[in-house]
Scaffold this active site. Sequence first.
Site, PDB file in Angstrom:
ATOM      1  N   ASP A   1       0.825  -1.183  -0.090  1.00 40.69           N
ATOM      2  CA  ASP A   1       0.015   0.048  -0.066  1.00 40.69           C
ATOM      3  C   ASP A   1       0.704   1.053   0.160  1.00 40.69           C
ATOM      4  OD1 ASP A   1      -3.250   0.481   0.754  1.00 40.69           O
ATOM      5  OD2 ASP A   1      -2.011   2.186   1.139  1.00 40.69           O
TER       6      ASP A   1
ATOM      7  N   GLY B   1       2.049   0.761  -5.594  1.00 41.92           N
ATOM      8  CA  GLY B   1       1.976  -0.485  -6.325  1.00 41.92           C
ATOM      9  C   GLY B   1       2.449  -0.630  -7.553  1.00 41.92           C
TER      10      GLY B   1
ATOM     11  N   ASP C   1      -6.929  -4.122  -4.784  1.00 43.27           N
ATOM     12  CA  ASP C   1      -8.146  -3.438  -3.952  1.00 43.27           C
ATOM     13  C   ASP C   1      -7.832  -2.090  -3.782  1.00 43.27           C
ATOM     14  OD1 ASP C   1      -8.920  -4.124  -0.477  1.00 43.27           O
ATOM     15  OD2 ASP C   1      -9.978  -3.130  -2.241  1.00 43.27           O
TER      16      ASP C   1
HETATM   17  N1  SAM Z   1     -12.330   0.343  -3.309  1.00 37.88           N
HETATM   18  C1  SAM Z   1     -11.791  -0.331  -2.166  1.00 37.88           C
HETATM   19  C2  SAM Z   1     -13.113  -0.688  -1.082  1.00 37.88           C
HETATM   20  O1  SAM Z   1     -13.896   0.039  -1.446  1.00 37.88           O
HETATM   21  O2  SAM Z   1     -13.082  -1.160  -0.244  1.00 37.88           O
HETATM   22  C3  SAM Z   1     -10.682   0.261  -1.422  1.00 37.88           C
HETATM   23  C4  SAM Z   1     -10.184  -0.025  -0.338  1.00 37.88           C
HETATM   24  S1  SAM Z   1      -8.525   0.235   0.251  1.00 37.88           S
HETATM   25  C5  SAM Z   1      -8.775   1.391   1.486  1.00 37.88           C
HETATM   26  C6  SAM Z   1      -8.046   1.320  -0.979  1.00 37.88           C
HETATM   27  C7  SAM Z   1      -6.227   1.417  -0.807  1.00 37.88           C
HETATM   28  O3  SAM Z   1      -5.646   1.670  -1.874  1.00 37.88           O
HETATM   29  C8  SAM Z   1      -5.797   2.519   0.031  1.00 37.88           C
HETATM   30  O4  SAM Z   1      -5.247   1.828   1.232  1.00 37.88           O
HETATM   31  C9  SAM Z   1      -4.887   3.405  -0.762  1.00 37.88           C
HETATM   32  O5  SAM Z   1      -3.890   3.850   0.258  1.00 37.88           O
HETATM   33  C10 SAM Z   1      -4.239   2.372  -1.833  1.00 37.88           C
HETATM   34  N2  SAM Z   1      -3.901   2.921  -2.734  1.00 37.88           N
HETATM   35  C11 SAM Z   1      -4.319   3.765  -3.735  1.00 37.88           C
HETATM   36  N3  SAM Z   1      -3.271   4.023  -4.778  1.00 37.88           N
HETATM   37  C12 SAM Z   1      -2.523   3.153  -4.479  1.00 37.88           C
HETATM   38  C13 SAM Z   1      -0.974   3.016  -5.002  1.00 37.88           C
HETATM   39  N4  SAM Z   1      -0.537   3.616  -6.264  1.00 37.88           N
HETATM   40  N5  SAM Z   1      -0.286   1.896  -4.834  1.00 37.88           N
HETATM   41  C14 SAM Z   1      -0.791   1.388  -3.492  1.00 37.88           C
HETATM   42  N6  SAM Z   1      -1.657   1.565  -2.828  1.00 37.88           N
HETATM   43  C15 SAM Z   1      -2.431   2.517  -3.177  1.00 37.88           C
END
Ligand code: SAM
Length: 289
Positions: free
Chosen positions: A108, A141, A158
């Site tokens: 993450d 990521g 995710d």
């Molecule tokens: N859409 C899902 C949900 O509704 O449950 C999202 C859950 S999760 C909270 C989404 C995660 O994506 C977050 O923890 C955020 O930090 C991560 N994220 C966003 N862009 C990212 C990237 N480029 N690389 C890694 N993680 C990323």
Amino acid sequence: MNSNILVFEPVSRTVSLAMSLKKVLLDVKTKYQHVQIVEIEEFGRTLILDGLIQCTEADEYLYHESLVHPVMITHPKPKKVLIVGGGDGAALREVLKHDVVEEVVLVDIDGELVDIARKYLEVIHKGSFNDPRSRVVIMDGFKYIEESNDRYDVVILDLTDPHGPEIAKALYSKEFYSKLTSRLYGDGIIVTQSGNSFFFPNTYGRTVSNVRQVFSIVREYSVWVPSFGYACNFIIASNSYDPARLSRYEVDERLRVRNVSTSYYNGEVHEMFMRMPVLYNRFSVDVDR
Ligand code: SAM
């Protein structure tokens, strides 16, 4: 309606859900995103990122079981799993239910968010970060996929929505999916959450087109998530295994053999997923940016 303060969950560019806010537990800006942990009437503890609900105590199981188990069950022996995103720890919780799993790496971008989740979202992650099979890597990521030499049986994307903030956008691109294939074992399989096809038909269409240019077997399904105000779409892709070829009996048998307990997903639901039409809306104002 309850006299509490209302919180508005954007469903699309023109539609919102109004919900009764009970309590604000945290409201901070990390290096990457605006993070709010709140209590919402009828939904319980809730994570909001950049104004979009990510998961609520009441209905996150619908999203996370639907995201994780179809792809995990389709792979005959998923020992090594990668989760990109998933900083709330719920997808990690579901992956760890499969006792065949030997290692789960969660990558993450936002370490502050993961720390917040560890502290405020125990009711959702249920200690998954502390499982000896879990390893958390704080990194973008896309960069991880480019720089890592590890390979995986299953990759679970995710991320924040493809129609949401910029930080995840590149991880819905053809370039990313192409690079991802070098992080998979030969028979590896992926799944990505992909927002919503009804309100964001162009954005969703671009995502599924990008996946189809890289993988030969692509299946699409969705699950209604009350707190999102729409059905969340998922795309499973592989060059080896077709989730639609699994019967409800095979799915239930694999769940039983791996000692996986679920509240929503089972063999019947799996078969339903594989037969669902994708919903589009010709009145949508979504422009694929
Ligand atoms: N859409 C899902 C949900 O509704 O449950 C999202 C859950 S999760 C909270 C989404 C995660 O994506 C977050 O923890 C955020 O930090 C991560 N994220 C966003 N862009 C990212 C990237 N480029 N690389 C890694 N993680 C990323």
